[in-house]
Each structure stands twice: as structure tokens, then as C-alpha cells.
Write a protein that holds these residues in place. Structure first.
Motif, PDB file in Angstrom:
ATOM      1  N   ILE A  19       0.802  -1.070  -0.168  1.00 40.57           N
ATOM      2  CA  ILE A  19       0.089   0.066   0.073  1.00 40.57           C
ATOM      3  C   ILE A  19       0.947   1.185   0.003  1.00 40.57           C
ATOM      4  CG2 ILE A  19      -1.780  -1.099   1.256  1.00 40.57           C
ATOM      5  CD1 ILE A  19      -0.950   0.063   3.862  1.00 40.57           C
ATOM      6  N   ALA A  20       0.354   2.563  -0.316  1.00 38.62           N
ATOM      7  CA  ALA A  20       0.934   3.691  -0.402  1.00 38.62           C
ATOM      8  C   ALA A  20       0.080   4.661  -0.043  1.00 38.62           C
ATOM      9  CB  ALA A  20       1.577   4.033  -1.930  1.00 38.62           C
ATOM     10  N   LEU A  21       0.862   5.632   0.635  1.00 38.41           N
ATOM     11  CA  LEU A  21       0.185   6.908   1.147  1.00 38.41           C
ATOM     12  C   LEU A  21       0.616   7.990   0.110  1.00 38.41           C
ATOM     13  CD1 LEU A  21      -1.594   8.455   3.359  1.00 38.41           C
ATOM     14  CD2 LEU A  21       0.580   8.873   4.615  1.00 38.41           C
ATOM     15  N   THR A  22      -0.365   8.598  -0.722  1.00 40.73           N
ATOM     16  CA  THR A  22      -0.014   9.446  -1.564  1.00 40.73           C
ATOM     17  C   THR A  22      -1.159  10.571  -1.577  1.00 40.73           C
ATOM     18  OG1 THR A  22       0.536   9.871  -3.893  1.00 40.73           O
ATOM     19  CG2 THR A  22      -0.840   7.858  -3.393  1.00 40.73           C
ATOM     20  N   GLU A  23      -0.646  11.781  -2.248  1.00 36.37           N
ATOM     21  CA  GLU A  23      -1.373  12.862  -2.585  1.00 36.37           C
ATOM     22  C   GLU A  23      -1.715  12.977  -4.079  1.00 36.37           C
ATOM     23  OE1 GLU A  23       1.563  16.588  -2.122  1.00 36.37           O
ATOM     24  OE2 GLU A  23       0.682  15.734  -0.268  1.00 36.37           O
ATOM     25  N   ASN A  24      -0.893  12.207  -4.807  1.00 37.97           N
ATOM     26  CA  ASN A  24      -1.054  12.328  -6.402  1.00 37.97           C
ATOM     27  C   ASN A  24      -1.044  11.034  -6.858  1.00 37.97           C
ATOM     28  OD1 ASN A  24      -0.882  15.324  -6.748  1.00 37.97           O
ATOM     29  ND2 ASN A  24       1.441  14.741  -5.876  1.00 37.97           N
TER      30      ASN A  24
ATOM     31  N   PRO B 109       1.157   5.268  -7.751  1.00 37.81           N
ATOM     32  CA  PRO B 109       2.245   5.873  -8.848  1.00 37.81           C
ATOM     33  C   PRO B 109       3.201   4.883  -9.127  1.00 37.81           C
ATOM     34  CG  PRO B 109       1.644   7.434  -6.863  1.00 37.81           C
ATOM     35  CD  PRO B 109       1.107   6.191  -6.369  1.00 37.81           C
ATOM     36  N   SER B 110       3.413   4.710 -10.663  1.00 36.73           N
ATOM     37  CA  SER B 110       4.464   3.796 -10.983  1.00 36.73           C
ATOM     38  C   SER B 110       5.809   4.319 -10.682  1.00 36.73           C
ATOM     39  CB  SER B 110       4.374   4.024 -12.606  1.00 36.73           C
ATOM     40  OG  SER B 110       4.415   5.318 -13.144  1.00 36.73           O
ATOM     41  N   SER B 111       5.924   5.605 -10.135  1.00 37.76           N
ATOM     42  CA  SER B 111       7.411   6.061  -9.670  1.00 37.76           C
ATOM     43  C   SER B 111       7.678   5.443  -8.357  1.00 37.76           C
ATOM     44  CB  SER B 111       7.347   7.727  -9.487  1.00 37.76           C
ATOM     45  OG  SER B 111       6.317   8.033  -8.641  1.00 37.76           O
ATOM     46  N   TYR B 112       6.503   5.184  -7.719  1.00 37.34           N
ATOM     47  CA  TYR B 112       6.751   4.506  -6.099  1.00 37.34           C
ATOM     48  C   TYR B 112       7.308   3.225  -6.368  1.00 37.34           C
ATOM     49  CZ  TYR B 112       4.099   8.246  -3.706  1.00 37.34           C
ATOM     50  OH  TYR B 112       3.718   9.434  -3.292  1.00 37.34           O
ATOM     51  N   LEU B 113       6.835   2.298  -7.628  1.00 39.24           N
ATOM     52  CA  LEU B 113       7.318   1.008  -7.721  1.00 39.24           C
ATOM     53  C   LEU B 113       8.889   0.836  -8.072  1.00 39.24           C
ATOM     54  CD1 LEU B 113       4.292  -0.172  -9.946  1.00 39.24           C
ATOM     55  CD2 LEU B 113       4.520  -0.301  -7.349  1.00 39.24           C
ATOM     56  N   LEU B 114       9.662   2.155  -8.401  1.00 38.49           N
ATOM     57  CA  LEU B 114      10.890   1.906  -8.359  1.00 38.49           C
ATOM     58  C   LEU B 114      11.901   2.237  -7.221  1.00 38.49           C
ATOM     59  CD1 LEU B 114      10.980   4.662 -11.545  1.00 38.49           C
ATOM     60  CD2 LEU B 114      10.940   2.094 -11.549  1.00 38.49           C
ATOM     61  N   GLN B 115      11.190   2.758  -6.267  1.00 38.58           N
ATOM     62  CA  GLN B 115      11.798   2.687  -4.854  1.00 38.58           C
ATOM     63  C   GLN B 115      10.896   2.322  -3.962  1.00 38.58           C
ATOM     64  OE1 GLN B 115      13.043   7.066  -5.239  1.00 38.58           O
ATOM     65  NE2 GLN B 115      14.980   6.282  -4.416  1.00 38.58           N
TER      66      GLN B 115
ATOM     67  N   HIS C  56      11.097   0.455  -1.193  1.00 36.62           N
ATOM     68  CA  HIS C  56      11.464   0.437   0.209  1.00 36.62           C
ATOM     69  C   HIS C  56      11.152   1.838   0.866  1.00 36.62           C
ATOM     70  CE1 HIS C  56      14.731   1.899  -2.111  1.00 36.62           C
ATOM     71  NE2 HIS C  56      15.238   2.494  -1.130  1.00 36.62           N
ATOM     72  N   LEU C  57      11.024   3.013  -0.144  1.00 37.06           N
ATOM     73  CA  LEU C  57      10.751   4.339   0.473  1.00 37.06           C
ATOM     74  C   LEU C  57       9.420   4.572   0.427  1.00 37.06           C
ATOM     75  CD1 LEU C  57      13.422   6.249  -1.572  1.00 37.06           C
ATOM     76  CD2 LEU C  57      13.580   5.721   0.957  1.00 37.06           C
ATOM     77  N   TYR C  58       8.621   4.243  -0.448  1.00 32.80           N
ATOM     78  CA  TYR C  58       7.344   4.603  -0.696  1.00 32.80           C
ATOM     79  C   TYR C  58       6.064   3.623  -0.386  1.00 32.80           C
ATOM     80  CZ  TYR C  58       9.532   8.405  -3.194  1.00 32.80           C
ATOM     81  OH  TYR C  58      10.313   9.443  -3.634  1.00 32.80           O
TER      82      TYR C  58
END
Length: 733
Positions: free
Chosen positions: A285-290, A305-311, A313-315
Motif C-alpha cells: 500500500i502507499a500513502l499519496t496525494e497524487n 504511482p508507477s514512480s513509487y514502484l521504482l523505490q 522501500h521508500l514509498y
């Protein structure tokens, strides 16, 4: 962090044998308290047979305990005698108003039968003993005479599956004494308060809170006499067993096959809860505003967001193991989840048959959901509405049944939410947590304000959607349509509304609705709901083809496949209990060495004659037994060079972590420098040892050393000062 850092194998065997011995006692007491006693107290006419009878009696006894004990504690009249008296009064109530017997004649009959049985036994005790042995031999003979090989292997299989699942889900319960989660401390504290006949305590951590789990453990403590240090680590086994029994029972009634139910249960426990493979369903799961937006016809679906999948461990937050972690910790929300399928089953049966006995059990299970954790009721809302609407469209919901249903829900809500009275004293909780996040927004709590202030704009918590999720939703819809044309269309199709309803709850923020349940809490309800879909697949694509192809031999082949599946689960499936991530959680909050040594201190000393110096986790464990000083405060307040250690107890025990634990604590700054604090504590002990000869090592392990200070000299000094003051006061007079 090596394995030796978070599991002390040198002390593991002692903890294991202590927990196993205590578990045997716990199971015996639980059987007597929740099965044997209620069968003799409550009417059994409508409890059903087999597993349903067991489940019904457990529910009845839980309702009795959770309603009567808090009331007696609130009135400050609770003790073992008043509890037993309440049970007897309840039995007499049913004798009078249910069995329609005169209480005097009933008691007289019991007295006469008891006296006759006693005198008859002593007059002919040899014959009675022989007659008893003969009856038992005949019963065993008749049992095995009518038991074919299929039944023997089936019973062995049922036992093996349950034992296997209890082992992989409750593995931690046997090898640890540490707090499984930080939240555990508040329940220790509440049980200690209940022992003082205090229901709502000002010093309690959470104040206004659900007291169901605390009352449950308190009763177990009363009748097992197990120390809470041990009890809090093994009682989750009862939750796990009841959870598995409930799932098996509901699936058996839905699939009309004990083998299909057992197969589904094996998949549920071994794969959906107990294996890292479950991440295909409980995705990160991810906590996001976009969030990214996926357009599906006129609908908008939020995606991570697909950008979250690149990192990741951070997102991304991995929640796949959260249900297992909370089940083996025995948390309140998980107790509520154990009644999830049972409640919806009794709702379906009530609507399908209109029978009052199912409506009673629906009321009781809903009441227990509220009592243990009201957040569990949120998971029930949408599936229950779907089932009720389905009943209305199917002509099953009459005006009379609707009225009785509202009375049932109202009664459950009122009686199950006695904890709300504490809100009058302490106010509305300011953080409803992940179980009911929308309530923070509804009541404008401090947590809701903090979230908005931190983010600046509103954020959403969404699951990473994959083709698996869409496949599950479409499967549930397809099976619902198939079930509608079955001969009992309403009954069987209603079960498919359970996963469909909860998908709406679980993916609420993904589809633009307010967050009803945080995915980290909703995952366990998601797994429970999916069992209905799995049972459909097993029945339609395995059981039915076997029946068509080999007919009379189908059940034998199916059982062989189930044995193979059990072996596959035992030797091939990767389970969380074998992973390093799991091992870190075993003693994630504290080392088990500390509560084990504390348990020895409690056993070897009289109550309130000793003080421990340790971290905050020990505070709730020693309440009512001894005293506790926090490590950091101890170093600051007490000088090792003083003549006496000015702690007014005969014994002082100092816990030193030879390898400082990694736990950092929540909102507790002193944990962040734990290594420095432990070094300072060792220095304090070195200085004290150089000046005093009353300190020795009480216990030692690979990770922890416990020092014992014989503080009787200070106690004698206090007594001498007290005598001198009394003498001086007497002379003055």
C-alpha cells in the motif's frame, strides 16, 4: 542483526517447556469454561450438533462473561464466588422461565439424585467401577465397530490440518515471553486493574477503550492461575483455534462438504495467512496525494504511482504479514474478525429460514464484535447491506423479520458498547487508529488534524491493484450468478456477497470513497472473504469433475489429494515462521529473557517486596506484584556511592542488556540512546559493587544479566529511624 541477537537459543528450551506446560493447562480450563460449563448452564435445544454446538456454547459463554464481569467489576463486587453465583442464578433463571420447572423442586431433585448416587456408589463401589469400565469398553467397541477406514483417515486428516495450521500460525506462542506488540502493555495494565476491581482507571494508557479482550484474559487468569507474563503469550492460541473452527464451520455449511471446507481452510491458513506467497493478494500500500488514475468506462480508479514502484522501500508498505503478526499477538481487532464469517452466516440463515435461533446467534456474534473491537463492525456493514438487499429482492425479508432484525442490531449495539460509558469520563478518543480511520474525520479528532496539518492536502491510502484483484471480483460475480440458479439460490448466492461487499470496503479509497478500513487491518477480513471464492473453485473445478468421472470413488480420491496438499504445505510451502523477518518479530519489542527472569522473580518472592529496574514494558507486568523503576530514571536519581540504595523494598533487581535491544519505542526519547543508557547502567553497577557487598548476579543469559541487591539493610535503617521518631514523639508528649 543476526538471529542470535533477537532469539536467545540458550534459554529457548526453558521458555518452550514453560509455555507448553502452561498451554496444556490453558486448554483444559478453556474446555471446561467454554464448552463443558455452558452445556450445563444454557439451553441446548437450538445449539446444533458437532462443531456448531461447540461454537454456540463458546459464544454463549463469551457473551455471559463479557456482560457480567464488567458490571460486577464496575460495582466492585467481582470475585470468584460472585462469578460462580451469577452462573448458578443464570441456570436457575433458565430452569424457571425456559424449562418451566419450580426451582425448589429442581433443587430438591438435584439433592436427592446426588445423595442417592453417593450412597449407592459407596454401597456397591466395586460393582459401580466394573459397570463403568464395561460401559466404556462397550462404547469404544461400538464406536470403532461403526467406523470404517474412510472415517478413520478423515478424522486423522481433520486433526492433522488443524494441528498443522495452529502450529504455523501460533508458532511464536510457544517460543517467546516478550510482548508481541507495543499495544500489549496496555492490556497487561488493564488486567492488573481488573484484579483490583477497577474497570476504568485514570492511570490506564488508553483510558476509553474496548475492554473485551482484557476481560477475557482476566477470566482466564482467574481460573488458570497462570502469571500474565505467560498467559499473554499463549492465549492467542485460543483465538487461532476459534478462528479456524469458525471458518471451517461456515465453509462446511456453504460447500455442503467437510472435505471442501477442510481443503479451503488449509489454503486459508497455510497460504493466505501463513505464507509470504499471500503478497499476490495483500499487495503493498502507499500513502499519496497524487495517485495515478485509471479510467474504466465512467469510473475512476486510483492506482499507486508507477514512480513509487521504482523505490518500493521508500514509498510502499508491505502489509502481507500483518494479519499473522496480529493473530499471534491476540489483538482486540483480530478477536472481532474471528466472528466475521460467523456473523454473516447467521445473518444469511436468519433471512433464509426466519428461525429465531439463528437470529439469536446473529445478535450474540454482532454483540461480541462490538465488545472486542467495534472497528470489526465496519467490515460487516457493506456485506450485510448487500445480503439484506438481496433478501428483499428475493422476497425473504418480511416486515416481521425486519422488525426483529432491527431489535437484534439495536440490542447488540447497546449491550456491546458498554465501553462507550468511559467516553463520558475521558472524552472521545483522539486517535481511532487504522481500524476505523473515517471516525477520526467524523469526530474531527486530534489525529485527523495532525494528518491534514502534516500533509497540507488530503492524502489517500491505496493498495497496489493487480490483475489478481480484478480476477477475484469477476470470479465472485460469476459465482454469484451461477449460485442464483441453484435449487437454494438465495442461500448459496448470499455467501458470494460477502467477498463482493468487502471488496468495496477494502478498496474504498481506490475507487474514490472515504477510507473505511486501513488496508493493513482490512487484509485479514479480505483473506476471510476470499475463502468463499476459493471454496467455489474447489467445488466446481475439482469436486464436481471427480464426482462426474469416478462417482463413488470421488471422496476417496479427493481425500488423498487433501493429504497430498497437507504434505505440500508442510514441506514445500514457504511459511513466515521460517523467515528472518518473522524471527525479528518474535522478540521485536523486548528480549524474552527479561520477562522470563521477571517470571522467576515473581515466583521466588512475596508480592510487593521487590523492585525491578528495567524499561517501560515491565511496568504493566509488575502491577500488583511488585514495583518498577525505569532504567534511565534509576541512573539519574540514585547515587551508587551512597551508603544505602534508597528504594524501600527488601530486594532490588537490575536488568542489564549485554547486547542492547534495537527497539526504539514510540514517543519515548530515551530509547534512542539505549546503548548509552546500558553502558551507563553497567558503570553504575561497577561503582556500586566496588562500595557494597550486597549485590550478586541473580540470572544471566546470552543477552541479559540480572543483578540482585539485598536491600534489607536500608529497610532496617528505615525501621530504626521510624522507631526513633516514635520514641522522640512519645518523650515529647
Amino acid at each position: 542483526m543476526t538471529r542470535e541477537d533477537f532469539i536467545d537459543y540458550g534459554i529457548l528450551q526453558k521458555i518452550f517447556f514453560l509455555n507448553v506446560k502452561s498451554t496444556i493447562l490453558l486448554f483444559v480450563v478453556a474446555y471446561i469454561l467454554f464448552i463443558y460449563v455452558p452445556r450445563r448452564i444454557f439451553p441446548q435445544k437450538y445449539t446444533g450438533g458437532g462443531i456448531e454446538n461447540i461454537i454456540s456454547n463458546i459464544i454463549y459463554m463469551l457473551v455471559f462473561i463479557e456482560l457480567s464481569v464488567p458490571l460486577m467489576v464496575f460495582l466492585k463486587i467481582f470475585n470468584t464466588f460472585t462469578f460462580m453465583s451469577a452462573l448458578i442464578i443464570t441456570k436457575l433463571f433458565f430452569v424457571k422461565f425456559y424449562e418451566h420447572k419450580e426451582i425448589k423442586s429442581y433443587l430438591r431433585d438435584i439433592k436427592n439424585r446426588t445423595m442417592i448416587a453417593i450412597f449407592d456408589f459407596f454401597d456397591h463401589y466395586h460393582e459401580k467401577i466394573e459397570e463403568f469400565k464395561k460401559r466404556k469398553k462397550e462404547a469404544v467397541f461400538l464406536y470403532f465397530k461403526h467406523l470404517d477406514y474412510y472415517q478413520v483417515f478423515k478424522k486423522i486428516l481433520i486433526f492433522a490440518v488443524f494441528a498443522h495450521l495452529v502450529y504455523i500460525l501460533g508458532y511464536r506462542c510457544f517460543i517467546a515471553l516478550a510482548n508481541p506488540l507495543p499495544d500489549t502493555s496496555q492490556f497487561f495494565e488493564w488486567v492488573a486493574n481488573l484484579q483490583q476491581n477497577i474497570l476504568y482507571a485514570d492511570n490506564k494508557t488508553a483510558k476509553a477503550d474496548f475492554y473485551g479482550i482484557s476481560v477475557f484474559i482476566f477470566i482466564l487468569r482467574i481460573f488458570t492461575h497462570l502469571d500474565t507474563i505467560v498467559l499473554f503469550n499463549i492465549y492467542p492460541l485460543l483465538l487461532i483455534i476459534f478462528l479456524l473452527l469458525g471458518v471451517y464451520f461456515v465453509l462446511k455449511r456453504f460447500s455442503v462438504s467437510s472435505l471442501i471446507a477442510l481443503f479451503t481452510l488449509l489454503i486459508y491458513g497455510s497460504f493466505l495467512i501463513g505464507s509470504p506467497w499471500n503478497s499476490f493478494i495483500a499487495t503493498p500500500i502507499a500513502l499519496t496525494e497524487n495517485p495515478e488514475i485509471i479510467r474504466f468506462f465512467s469510473f475512476k480508479i486510483y492506482q499507486v504511482p508507477s514512480s513509487y514502484l521504482l523505490q518500493p522501500h521508500l514509498y510502499l508498505e508491505n502489509i502481507a504479514m500483518t494479519p499473522l503478526m496480529r493473530y499471534f499477538s491476540g489483538m482486540a481487532y483480530e478477536f472481532s474478525s474471528a466472528f466475521y464469517l460467523l456473523n454473516l452466516f447467521y445473518l444469511i440463515k436468519s433471512l433464509d429460514t426466519g428461525k429465531t435461533r439463528y437470529l439469536f446467534n446473529y445478535t450474540f456474534t454482532l454483540m461480541l464484535v462490538f465488545i472486542f473491537h467495534g472497528g470489526g463492525a465496519i467490515a460487516l456493514i457493506v456485506p450485510s447491506i448487500f445480503i439484506a438487499l438481496h433478501a428483499l429482492l428475493s422476497g425473504k425479508l418480511s416486515i416481521s423479520l425486519l422488525k426483529r432484525g432491527f431489535v437484534a442490531i439495536f440490542s447488540a449495539a447497546i449491550l456491546g458498547n458498554g465501553w462507550v460509558l468511559s467516553v463520558l469520563k475521558y472524552g472521545i478518543p483522539q486517535d481511532f487508529g487504522n481500524a476505523a480511520p473515517f471516525l477520526d474525520r467524523l469526530f474531527h479528532t486530534k489525529q485527523a488534524i495532525v494528518q491534514i496539518a502534516t500533509a497540507g492536502i488530503e492524502e489517500v491510502t491505496i493498495s497496489y491493484l493487480t490483475w489478481v484483484h480484478l480476477f477475484l471480483v469477476l470470479s465472485a460475480i460469476a459465482f454469484f450468478l451461477i449460485a442464483r440458479v441453484y435449487k437454494k439460490g438465495f442461500y448459496f448466492s448470499s455467501f458470494l456477497l460477502i467477498p463482493l461487499g468487502f471488496f468495496v470496503v477494502y478498496y474504498a479509497e481506490n475507487i474514490g470513497f472515504p477510507k473505511l478500513v486501513h488496508p493493513s487491518r482490512g487484509a485479514e477480513y479480505l483473506f476471510l472473504s476470499i475463502t468463499i471464492i476459493i471454496a467455489c473453485y474447489i467445488k466446481l473445478f475439482l469436486w464436481v469433475p471427480l464426482k462426474l468421472l469416478i462417482k463413488r470413488y470421488a471422496k476417496y480420491i479427493f481425500m488423498m489429494l487433501l493429504y497430498v496438499a497437507l504434505l505440500f504445505s508442510a514441506f514445500v510451502v514457504e511459511h513466515y515462521k521460517n523467515t528472518d523477518e518473522y524471527r525479528k518479530l518474535i522478540n521485536g519489542v523486548q528480549y524474552s529473557d527479561i520477562p522470563y527472569f521477571l517470571y522467576k522473580i515473581i515466583r521466588q518472592n512475596k508480592p510487593l517486596t521487590w523492585t525491578v529496574v528495567s524499561y517501560v514494558q515491565e511496568y504493566s507486568k509488575v502491577l500488583g506484584k511488585g514495583y518498577m523503576v525505569n532504567t534511565n530514571e534509576f541512573i539519574i536519581q540514585y547515587n551508587p556511592l551512597d551508603k544505602f540504595l534508597k528504594i524501600p523494598t527488601p530486594k532490588v533487581y537490575i536488568f542489564v542488556e549485554d547486547i542492547p535491544h534495537k527497539y526504539t519505542g514510540k514517543d519515548q526519547w530515551y530509547y534512542r540512546w539505549r546503548k548509552d543508557i546500558q553502558d551507563n547502567l553497567k558503570h553504575w553497577i561497577a561503582l556500586y559493587s566496588a562500595k557494597h557487598d550486597n549485590i550478586k548476579i541473580f540470572a544471566r543469559s546470552h543477552l541479559v544479566t540480572v543483578y540482585e541487591i539485598d536491600n534489607s539493610g536500608y529497610i532496617k535503617n528505615l525501621e530504626r529511624i521510624n522507631r526513633e521518631q516514635h520514641t522522640s514523639a512519645a518523650k515529647t508528649k
